[in-house]
Design an enzyme around this catalytic site. Structure first.
Site, PDB file in Angstrom:
ATOM      1  N   ASP A   1     -51.062 -22.235 -33.411  1.00 44.67           N
ATOM      2  CA  ASP A   1     -51.650 -21.895 -32.264  1.00 44.67           C
ATOM      3  C   ASP A   1     -52.360 -22.913 -31.219  1.00 44.67           C
ATOM      4  O   ASP A   1     -52.482 -22.082 -30.113  1.00 44.67           O
ATOM      5  CB  ASP A   1     -52.591 -20.516 -32.136  1.00 44.67           C
ATOM      6  CG  ASP A   1     -53.924 -20.589 -32.439  1.00 44.67           C
ATOM      7  OD1 ASP A   1     -53.903 -22.028 -32.364  1.00 44.67           O
ATOM      8  OD2 ASP A   1     -53.857 -20.064 -33.099  1.00 44.67           O
TER       9      ASP A   1
ATOM     10  N   HIS B   1     -53.837 -19.818 -28.748  1.00 44.11           N
ATOM     11  CA  HIS B   1     -55.013 -18.800 -29.504  1.00 44.11           C
ATOM     12  C   HIS B   1     -55.463 -18.415 -28.671  1.00 44.11           C
ATOM     13  O   HIS B   1     -56.373 -17.316 -29.655  1.00 44.11           O
ATOM     14  CB  HIS B   1     -55.858 -20.465 -30.211  1.00 44.11           C
ATOM     15  CG  HIS B   1     -57.252 -19.861 -30.423  1.00 44.11           C
ATOM     16  ND1 HIS B   1     -56.806 -19.863 -32.147  1.00 44.11           N
ATOM     17  CD2 HIS B   1     -58.375 -20.025 -29.907  1.00 44.11           C
ATOM     18  CE1 HIS B   1     -58.830 -19.208 -32.483  1.00 44.11           C
ATOM     19  NE2 HIS B   1     -59.246 -19.637 -31.212  1.00 44.11           N
TER      20      HIS B   1
ATOM     21  N   SER C   1     -60.852 -15.268 -33.844  1.00 44.67           N
ATOM     22  CA  SER C   1     -61.038 -16.521 -34.422  1.00 44.67           C
ATOM     23  C   SER C   1     -62.623 -16.638 -34.736  1.00 44.67           C
ATOM     24  O   SER C   1     -61.964 -16.672 -35.917  1.00 44.67           O
ATOM     25  CB  SER C   1     -61.128 -17.730 -32.643  1.00 44.67           C
ATOM     26  OG  SER C   1     -61.008 -18.802 -32.952  1.00 44.67           O
ATOM     27  N   MET C   2     -63.241 -17.627 -34.737  1.00 42.76           N
ATOM     28  CA  MET C   2     -64.354 -17.269 -35.154  1.00 42.76           C
ATOM     29  C   MET C   2     -65.194 -16.225 -35.517  1.00 42.76           C
ATOM     30  O   MET C   2     -65.816 -15.787 -36.364  1.00 42.76           O
ATOM     31  CB  MET C   2     -65.960 -17.970 -34.767  1.00 42.76           C
ATOM     32  CG  MET C   2     -66.749 -18.689 -35.420  1.00 42.76           C
ATOM     33  SD  MET C   2     -68.372 -19.708 -35.243  1.00 42.76           S
ATOM     34  CE  MET C   2     -69.506 -18.623 -34.280  1.00 42.76           C
TER      35      MET C   2
END
Length: 681
Positions: free
Chosen positions: A588, A640, A335-336
């Protein structure tokens, strides 16, 4: 109250001095010889002091429920264990905890409703809470004696099972049988909100002294939940950053938790990185060749370095590992975390104060591979409604009572103020403007409510509209005023306080560099480093890039807004009464499919100005095929967060770490490759 509990009786002399109740020993002090033990207890509750006109303490007033007697005696009264209040309290507490466990682990509807109640994150701020099971943290709210009893029982009942499902370690064991073993050093970088944040403040000043929370996790624990519910004002005061500095407010000191425990579980029972850690351990990984690079995700990226020396620490640890075992490292981000890694690769070779000064070959010399798991390299559309109005699809879908309850507890305005104080959240704002996300006429992933993943049914909702119209705003005259993603970003910065707009512009950029020369200049501009459309891959021909991400799950892509009520103190809110408050596309569940367009652009190699060293790029799209009987989706999920427990994803990561990345082949199950071919980047 002291006079009610611990008082002397003038009539009883010494027999009234001991007012302590010791039920385990069956002692009831201050009880008349002719009075039952319960009567003596109630008598204490009704005892009081009187004061005279001069304010001085006067005589005690006693309410006797037994036979009046001016003489008190102390008589030991033996009680059976089950008759004691302590036994009843302990039994009640245990039964309550058991009921909570049963409801939270077996009732999916209850879980989903709780998830909807708290899931308001712009990047799904509370997305990782979908399963709240008992943890060591809930013991903090219990009496010390009960904590001790539960700890002993827990210790005695431990078996060989570790945290996780019955499938724990299975991927690692299977690959170990194929002689896969550890090779490269591994650096794991968690995503937004995944890292626990704990308090190190020792201030005793003010209404919310930090010392009360010393070394307690105010993010990522049951203690967080308890504090947020019982003392929301103080929790917000601690968790929010200073609007002027973007750092800790005065007398408050919050820091990222450290070690593998920082992000293996969000709360005990809800794993994040634990599955990957388990499987890596099976093939030989441990603290000597693996690092969890946790960070304070609230901070703007450069502030991570300025305040915590975060990037300097990663650089040093990678260099030390390289000297110790002679192997390069692989950087694995989720993710980030993938954006943080990309930023690091630009930072480490840049020259100047607060930069890495590693030289133009540092990446090529020290990094074997960059593994991007469900990365948000081009941002997440759902970030914008969170920053505009503190809401998203899940809050819109709540029933009226739930919305009212959420607003009373944690209003939209409070959510907006909190999220805007987090400089790191702004890094998730979508990048690429009309080229990536579309204009008011069309978008690359049109039409609305359509999945780009092959062999999946379309979503419910209109198919004749464009995602390019990111916000449909209904004004007082009933007309719609439409905004693209780029126009929405501009509107956000215009209506926000100056401190917020200035910080975002100082730290981040959301455009596209038109030429290779511009990209080269941007190597010295930290505001461009989190945007791969304005900062090219490093000049490291030996580096490998792997993009593993989920597809085929409905994901927020566009919204219908309306004017907000004055009491919300907001300009506009999502129109929950509209026919289509939220338009869904492929992704996602959190990150839109288009976010991964950058991986396909990189894959063009030297034909793309964004990959000047012709770095090889491998892309594996993982189709979401969740197990309906597993709350976390099971072995084939592509959600996700839950993808970190996917058997396929775990195998991919282990193969790269073991030096077998060249055995991984591209897998395309969506139309994104064709979509990117049509983009004029």
């Amino acid at each position: 109250m002291s006079s009610l509990i611990n008082r002397k009786s003038k009539e009883g002399g010494d027999s009234g001095r001991n007012q302590d109740h010791d039920e385990d020993q069956g002692i009831s002090s201050g009880v008349s010889a002719n009075t039952s033990s319960s009567g003596g207890y109630i008598e204490n509750l009704f005892s009081a002091h009187t004061t005279g006109p001069d304010g001085k303490e006067g005589h005690h007033i006693h309410t006797h429920l037994g036979t009046p007697d001016s003489t008190y005696k102390t008589i030991p009264l033996k009680k059976k264990l089950h008759e004691t209040r302590r036994f009843v309290f302990v039994l009640g507490a245990i039964l309550g905890l058991l009921i909570t466990v049963i409801l939270s682990s077996n009732n999916e509807r209850v879980k989903n409703e709780f998830d909807k109640l708290v899931n308001f994150e712009g990047v799904s701020l509370f997305e990782d809470w979908r399963e709240i099971l008992p943890s060591s943290d809930w013991k903090d709210i219990l009496p010390t004696s009960l904590q001790s009893m539960l700890s002993e029982a827990e210790f005695e009942s431990k078996d060989d099972k570790l945290h996780g499902s019955a499938e724990s370690f299975s991927v690692g064991r299977r690959l170990a049988q194929q002689n896969l073993t550890d090779k490269y050093n591994v650096v794991l970088v968690p995503g937004v909100i995944s890292t626990g944040i704990e308090s190190w403040g020792v201030s005793v000043d003010g209404d919310c002294p930090s010392i009360n929370h010393f070394r307690k996790r105010l993010w990522g624990s049951f203690y967080m939940l308890r504090t947020m519910f019982l003392d929301k004002a103080c929790w917000l005061k601690h968790i929010m950053l200073d609007t002027e500095t973007g750092l800790d407010p005065p007398n408050i000191k919050l820091r990222a938790a450290q070690g593998f425990e920082a992000a293996d579980f969000f709360m005990a029972g809800y794993w994040i990185w634990n599955k990957i850690l388990q499987n890596l351990a099976v093939i030989g990984y441990g603290p000597n060749n693996m690092l969890s690079a946790s960070y304070d995700w609230r901070l703007a990226y450069l502030d991570l370095e300025r305040r915590d020396g975060y990037f300097s620490k990663i650089k040093s640890q990678i260099e030390v590992s390289h000297r110790l075992n002679g192997q390069k490292s692989i950087l694995v981000g989720h993710s980030m975390g993938s954006q943080v890694i990309y930023y690091f690769m630009k930072w480490v070779e840049a020259t100047g104060e607060d930069y890495g000064n590693g030289g133009n070959t540092w990446i090529n010399d020290h990094i074997e591979a960059f593994v991007d798991i469900s990365g948000s390299s081009l941002g997440a559309p759902k970030t914008l409604p969170a920053l505009l109005s503190g809401e998203m699809k899940d809050t819109v879908q709540l029933n009226a009572l739930a919305v009212y309850g959420l607003e009373q507890f944690f209003s939209r305005r409070e959510r907006v103020d909190m999220l805007r104080s987090f400089g790191g959240v702004a890094s998730m704002i979508p990048k690429g403007g009309d080229t990536i996300w579309g204009n008011l006429t069309n978008a690359p992933d049109d039409p609305t409510n359509t999945l780009e993943t092959k062999n999946l049914p379309n979503l419910q909702g209109p198919k004749n509209e464009s995602f390019g119209t990111f916000i449909r705003f209904k004004s007082d005259d009933g007309k719609f005023h439409n905004l693209t993603i780029q126009q929405t970003i501009d509107d956000l910065l215009e209506q926000s306080p100056a401190w917020y707009s200035n910080r975002v512009k100082e730290q981040y950029s959301f455009g596209i560099a038109a030429t290779a020369e511009e990209l080269k200049r941007n190597n010295q501009d930290h505001s461009k480093w989190s945007n791969p459309l304005e900062a090219a891959l490093p000049n490291a021909p030996d580096l490998k890039v792997y993009c593993f991400y989920g597809v085929g799950k409905a994901t927020e892509r566009a919204y219908t807004y309306t004017k907000a009520d004055k009491q919300t103190k907001l300009k506009m809110v999502i129109d929950s009464e509209a026919e289509n408050p939220v338009f869904l596309g492929d992704g996602d569940g959190t990150v839109s499919l288009l976010t991964h367009s950058m991986c396909h652009e990189w894959k063009k190699g030297s034909k793309s100005r964004f990959n000047p060293a012709n770095i090889p790029v491998t892309i594996v799209e993982i189709k979401d095929e969740p197990d309906r009987f597993d709350i976390r989706g099971g072995a084939k999920t592509a959600d996700h967060v839950d993808i970190l427990g996917s058997a396929e994803l775990n195998e991919l990561v282990l193969r790269v770490a073991a030096g077998k990345g060249d055995t991984i082949e591209d897998v395309f199950v969506s139309n994104l490759r064709e979509i990117v071919e049509g983009m004029k980047i």
